[in-house]
Design a protein around this motif. Structure first.
Motif, mmCIF file in Angstrom:
data_model
loop_
_atom_site.group_PDB
_atom_site.id
_atom_site.type_symbol
_atom_site.label_atom_id
_atom_site.label_comp_id
_atom_site.label_asym_id
_atom_site.label_seq_id
_atom_site.Cartn_x
_atom_site.Cartn_y
_atom_site.Cartn_z
ATOM 1 N N CYS A 131 -8.342 1.589 37.203
ATOM 2 C CA CYS A 131 -8.889 0.268 36.884
ATOM 3 C C CYS A 131 -10.401 0.209 37.032
ATOM 4 O O CYS A 131 -11.027 -0.737 36.551
ATOM 5 N N GLU A 132 -10.997 1.192 37.646
ATOM 6 C CA GLU A 132 -12.452 1.249 37.785
ATOM 7 C C GLU A 132 -13.105 2.120 36.715
ATOM 8 O O GLU A 132 -14.330 2.225 36.661
ATOM 9 N N LEU A 133 -12.306 2.746 35.844
ATOM 10 C CA LEU A 133 -12.832 3.635 34.811
ATOM 11 C C LEU A 133 -13.310 2.857 33.589
ATOM 12 O O LEU A 133 -12.811 1.771 33.287
ATOM 13 N N GLU A 134 -14.228 3.459 32.887
ATOM 14 C CA GLU A 134 -14.661 2.933 31.598
ATOM 15 C C GLU A 134 -13.732 3.497 30.517
ATOM 16 O O GLU A 134 -13.345 4.673 30.594
ATOM 17 N N PRO A 135 -13.370 2.701 29.514
ATOM 18 C CA PRO A 135 -12.597 3.263 28.405
ATOM 19 C C PRO A 135 -13.316 4.487 27.834
ATOM 20 O O PRO A 135 -14.540 4.509 27.720
ATOM 21 N N GLY A 136 -12.547 5.497 27.514
ATOM 22 C CA GLY A 136 -13.092 6.749 26.996
ATOM 23 C C GLY A 136 -13.254 7.819 28.063
ATOM 24 O O GLY A 136 -13.503 8.981 27.740
ATOM 25 N N THR A 137 -13.093 7.460 29.330
ATOM 26 C CA THR A 137 -13.226 8.427 30.416
ATOM 27 C C THR A 137 -12.138 9.493 30.305
ATOM 28 O O THR A 137 -10.972 9.181 30.087
ATOM 29 N N LEU A 138 -12.554 10.739 30.452
ATOM 30 C CA LEU A 138 -11.614 11.857 30.412
ATOM 31 C C LEU A 138 -11.173 12.208 31.819
ATOM 32 O O LEU A 138 -11.990 12.261 32.742
ATOM 33 N N LEU A 139 -9.881 12.456 31.969
ATOM 34 C CA LEU A 139 -9.312 12.906 33.234
ATOM 35 C C LEU A 139 -8.773 14.313 33.027
ATOM 36 O O LEU A 139 -7.989 14.550 32.095
ATOM 37 N N TYR A 140 -9.185 15.227 33.872
ATOM 38 C CA TYR A 140 -8.768 16.618 33.769
ATOM 39 C C TYR A 140 -7.588 16.859 34.692
ATOM 40 O O TYR A 140 -7.633 16.509 35.874
ATOM 41 N N ILE A 141 -6.560 17.458 34.155
ATOM 42 C CA ILE A 141 -5.341 17.707 34.912
ATOM 43 C C ILE A 141 -5.406 19.107 35.496
ATOM 44 O O ILE A 141 -5.567 20.082 34.777
ATOM 45 N N GLY A 142 -5.284 19.167 36.793
ATOM 46 C CA GLY A 142 -5.288 20.459 37.486
ATOM 47 C C GLY A 142 -3.861 20.942 37.665
ATOM 48 O O GLY A 142 -3.102 21.063 36.710
ATOM 49 N N GLY A 143 -3.486 21.162 38.893
ATOM 50 C CA GLY A 143 -2.158 21.679 39.192
ATOM 51 C C GLY A 143 -1.072 20.653 38.932
ATOM 52 O O GLY A 143 -1.253 19.460 39.128
#
Length: 149
Positions: A131-143
């Motif tokens: 909920c604190e992210l800006e639209p378009g923010t990428l999240l990288y999936i690790g393990g």
């Protein structure tokens, strides 16, 4: 990406001072399956899209999720009545469960940009961060780890 810093079966703990009693790495096929389930079935519909096998994009929708969360919380709280307050798996337990895990999933989330957090969280903490992210923010999936607690 720093794959050496990914969460793995040797680094996963819960945030309530308890440990998972079983953790194991999963193969690539199962990993892809679980990431697809996460994006398409667990996370709120329309809030994320899969960009690649290791990346999801936050599209938006935090306001709607927050409103839905509050409505769900109120509904659960209304079920708490004096005659049911001591029930073993009654409405107090259901409210507590909802507050920790509003996505009602067995998936746990480990998010840590700074390298300081050493434990996984249930879905509320993840969604609070989303909920604190800006639209378009990428999240990288690790393990992606198989676990039992």
């Amino acid at each position: 990406m720093y794959q050496d810093n990914y969460l793995n079966e040797g680094t996963l703990t819960q945030g309530d001072d308890s440990f998972f009693d079983y953790c194991a790495e999963i193969d690539d096929k199962e990993r892809k399956h679980h990431i697809g389930v996460l994006v398409n079935h667990i996370l709120p519909e329309g809030m994320f899209e899969l960009v690649s096998e290791d990346v999801i994009r936050y599209i938006g929708g935090a306001d709607k999720w927050q409103a839905d969360f509050v409505a769900g919380m109120r509904s659960k709280a209304e079920a708490v009545t004096p005659d049911k307050v001591l029930e073993w798996i009654g409405p107090v337990y259901q409210l507590e469960k909802y507050l920790k895990n509003p996505l009602d999933t067995a998936y746990w989330f480990y998010t840590d940009e700074e390298g300081c957090r050493s434990y996984a969280e249930q879905s509320y903490e993840f969604m609070r961060e989303v909920c604190e992210l800006e639209p378009g923010t990428l999240l990288y999936i690790g393990g992606v780890i198989d676990y039992h607690f």
